[in-house]
Structure formats: C-alpha cells, structure tokens
Write a protein that holds these residues in place. Structure first.
Motif, mmCIF file in Angstrom:
data_model
loop_
_atom_site.group_PDB
_atom_site.id
_atom_site.type_symbol
_atom_site.label_atom_id
_atom_site.label_comp_id
_atom_site.label_asym_id
_atom_site.label_seq_id
_atom_site.Cartn_x
_atom_site.Cartn_y
_atom_site.Cartn_z
ATOM 1 N N VAL A 1 0.840 -1.195 0.000
ATOM 2 C CA VAL A 1 0.000 0.000 0.000
ATOM 3 C C VAL A 1 0.875 1.244 0.000
ATOM 4 C CG1 VAL A 1 -1.893 -1.177 1.197
ATOM 5 C CG2 VAL A 1 -0.175 0.045 2.526
ATOM 6 N N ASP A 2 0.257 2.379 -0.349
ATOM 7 C CA ASP A 2 0.968 3.652 -0.255
ATOM 8 C C ASP A 2 0.720 4.257 1.128
ATOM 9 O OD1 ASP A 2 -1.600 4.738 -0.331
ATOM 10 O OD2 ASP A 2 -1.252 5.961 -2.102
ATOM 11 N N ALA A 3 1.187 5.469 1.349
ATOM 12 C CA ALA A 3 1.074 6.118 2.666
ATOM 13 C C ALA A 3 -0.378 6.327 3.097
ATOM 14 C CB ALA A 3 1.809 7.453 2.643
ATOM 15 N N ASP A 4 -1.295 6.433 2.124
ATOM 16 C CA ASP A 4 -2.710 6.619 2.425
ATOM 17 C C ASP A 4 -3.459 5.295 2.505
ATOM 18 O OD1 ASP A 4 -2.469 9.414 2.514
ATOM 19 O OD2 ASP A 4 -2.604 9.517 0.317
ATOM 20 N N ASN A 5 -2.718 4.200 2.553
ATOM 21 C CA ASN A 5 -3.265 2.851 2.658
ATOM 22 C C ASN A 5 -4.052 2.434 1.418
ATOM 23 O OD1 ASN A 5 -3.110 0.552 4.279
ATOM 24 N ND2 ASN A 5 -5.210 0.833 4.993
ATOM 25 N N ARG A 6 -3.745 3.043 0.281
ATOM 26 C CA ARG A 6 -4.369 2.642 -0.981
ATOM 27 C C ARG A 6 -3.560 1.486 -1.556
ATOM 28 N NH1 ARG A 6 -6.117 7.551 -4.752
ATOM 29 N NH2 ARG A 6 -7.128 5.791 -5.779
ATOM 30 N N THR A 7 -4.233 0.473 -1.999
ATOM 31 C CA THR A 7 -3.569 -0.720 -2.507
ATOM 32 C C THR A 7 -2.858 -0.434 -3.820
ATOM 33 O OG1 THR A 7 -5.194 -2.134 -1.436
ATOM 34 C CG2 THR A 7 -3.922 -3.115 -3.235
ATOM 35 N N ILE A 8 -1.588 -0.817 -3.858
ATOM 36 C CA ILE A 8 -0.773 -0.704 -5.065
ATOM 37 C C ILE A 8 -0.772 -2.039 -5.801
ATOM 38 C CG2 ILE A 8 1.551 -0.230 -5.946
ATOM 39 C CD1 ILE A 8 -0.072 2.171 -4.617
ATOM 40 N N GLY A 9 -0.707 -3.118 -5.046
ATOM 41 C CA GLY A 9 -0.707 -4.438 -5.652
ATOM 42 C C GLY A 9 -0.279 -5.498 -4.663
ATOM 43 N N THR A 10 0.193 -6.593 -5.208
ATOM 44 C CA THR A 10 0.650 -7.727 -4.420
ATOM 45 C C THR A 10 2.098 -8.029 -4.796
ATOM 46 O OG1 THR A 10 -1.576 -8.650 -4.453
ATOM 47 C CG2 THR A 10 0.209 -10.143 -3.853
ATOM 48 N N ILE A 11 2.904 -8.323 -3.794
ATOM 49 C CA ILE A 11 4.308 -8.635 -4.063
ATOM 50 C C ILE A 11 4.380 -10.036 -4.658
ATOM 51 C CG2 ILE A 11 6.598 -8.927 -3.061
ATOM 52 C CD1 ILE A 11 5.603 -6.835 -0.927
ATOM 53 N N ASP A 12 4.862 -10.088 -5.876
ATOM 54 C CA ASP A 12 4.915 -11.333 -6.624
ATOM 55 C C ASP A 12 6.248 -12.054 -6.425
ATOM 56 O OD1 ASP A 12 3.741 -13.157 -8.556
ATOM 57 O OD2 ASP A 12 5.253 -12.415 -9.969
ATOM 58 N N ASP A 13 7.329 -11.278 -6.330
ATOM 59 C CA ASP A 13 8.646 -11.884 -6.186
ATOM 60 C C ASP A 13 9.613 -10.827 -5.651
ATOM 61 O OD1 ASP A 13 10.643 -13.832 -6.310
ATOM 62 O OD2 ASP A 13 10.147 -14.412 -8.355
ATOM 63 N N LEU A 14 10.835 -11.246 -5.426
ATOM 64 C CA LEU A 14 11.888 -10.356 -4.946
ATOM 65 C C LEU A 14 13.026 -10.403 -5.951
ATOM 66 C CD1 LEU A 14 11.937 -11.661 -1.263
ATOM 67 C CD2 LEU A 14 10.660 -9.708 -2.159
#
Length: 166
Positions: free
Chosen positions: A32-45
């Motif tokens: 999420v960003d600072a406003d808790n808006r979803t950016i996505g899901t971590i798929d890999d590193l």
C-alpha cells in the motif's frame, strides 16, 4: 542483457538462495501507499547476486491501479530510444526499491510511505516475460525520486533506496 552481464535475478529463479530467518518472506503480501491505498501484491523479490541481497520488490499492480493507468501515456524504456508508449497487455508489474518500504509483520502488509498513489499510477510497468534493464531501473527511480541522480553505475545499488532495512 546477456547472461554474462546479468546481475539481477528473481528469488524464484535461484534455487540455492533463500530468505534469511530474521527476514519475512513478503511474497504474496499486499503493498500500500502512505494513504493505505492498494498498489498491488508482491509477486517476487529481485536479488542482486553480486551483493547477495534483495534490491527490489516485484509488484503485480492491483486491478484498480491498472484501470486508473489505462490509456495514459507514460515515459519508460519501451524501446531503444526510450519513447513514450501506451501500456500493452501483460505490462502489469512494477519494481519498488527495498529501501522505499516498511514491512509490518503483524498485518503482513508492506507500506511504501514515501511514494504516493499517483506516482505508482504513472510508473512504467514491465512484462514478466521480458527482462528490464538499467535504463528501466533509472526511469522508474526518477519517477519515484525526481531530484536524484542515478547515472553512476558504480554506486547504483549503494544508495539509500536500496538500503536493506527489510
């Protein structure tokens, strides 16, 4: 980029690498960003093999973020000349430097507190079937931190954006 020059690998590609016991495996966690808006899901590193550490989170962009971005023109490295392009199907992943996030183990959430939703909306995506190069990395980082200089390859991953607080 040829394999002899390749330095970044997805953790999933490295069977002999694993996450140290004092770190969380954030794959599958929401970001999420600072406003808790979803950016996505971590798929890999993304791992820098020379440094033997994670330098980027590979994020599959959230459907809402993708819809907000649809039909907008973005500056990224889409061809050799770096011209602007419209997102193509499959260009749904973005990278975030590991030093740009905070990890909450209790909620299993990763927060990019210094990067806003609109910045992520404008950030160039890449297709997981293709490799990105240093020019793409620079373009993305300049989008996140426009007042920084990313031209020095010798110290590229020594910057605070890659500080492995994770």
């Amino acid at each position: 980029m040829e394999n002899k020059d390749r330095n970044l690998y997805k953790l999933d590609e490295l069977s002999d690498y694993k996450i140290a016991s004092n770190y969380s495996d954030v794959r599958g966690w929401k970001i999420v960003d600072a406003d808790n808006r979803t950016i996505g899901t971590i798929d890999d590193l993304w791992v820098n093999k020379d440094m033997q550490r994670v330098v980027y989170l590979d994020v599959k962009a959230d459907k809402a973020l993708m819809e907000d971005s649809r039909n907008e023109v973005h500056q990224t490295i889409a061809s050799d000349n770096g011209s602007e392009f419209m997102y193509r199907d499959g260009d749904s992943h973005l990278i975030i430097p590991i030093g740009s996030v905070n990890i909450n183990k209790d909620t299993k959430t990763v927060m990019a507190s210094g990067i806003g939703y609109d910045t992520f909306r404008r950030t160039g995506r890449y297709n997981t079937q293709q490799r990105f190069d240093r020019n793409y990395e620079r373009a993305v980082l300049r989008g996140y931190y426009p007042n920084e200089n990313y031209d020095n390859d010798d110290t590229f991953y020594s910057r605070r954006e890659f500080d492995n607080r994770y």
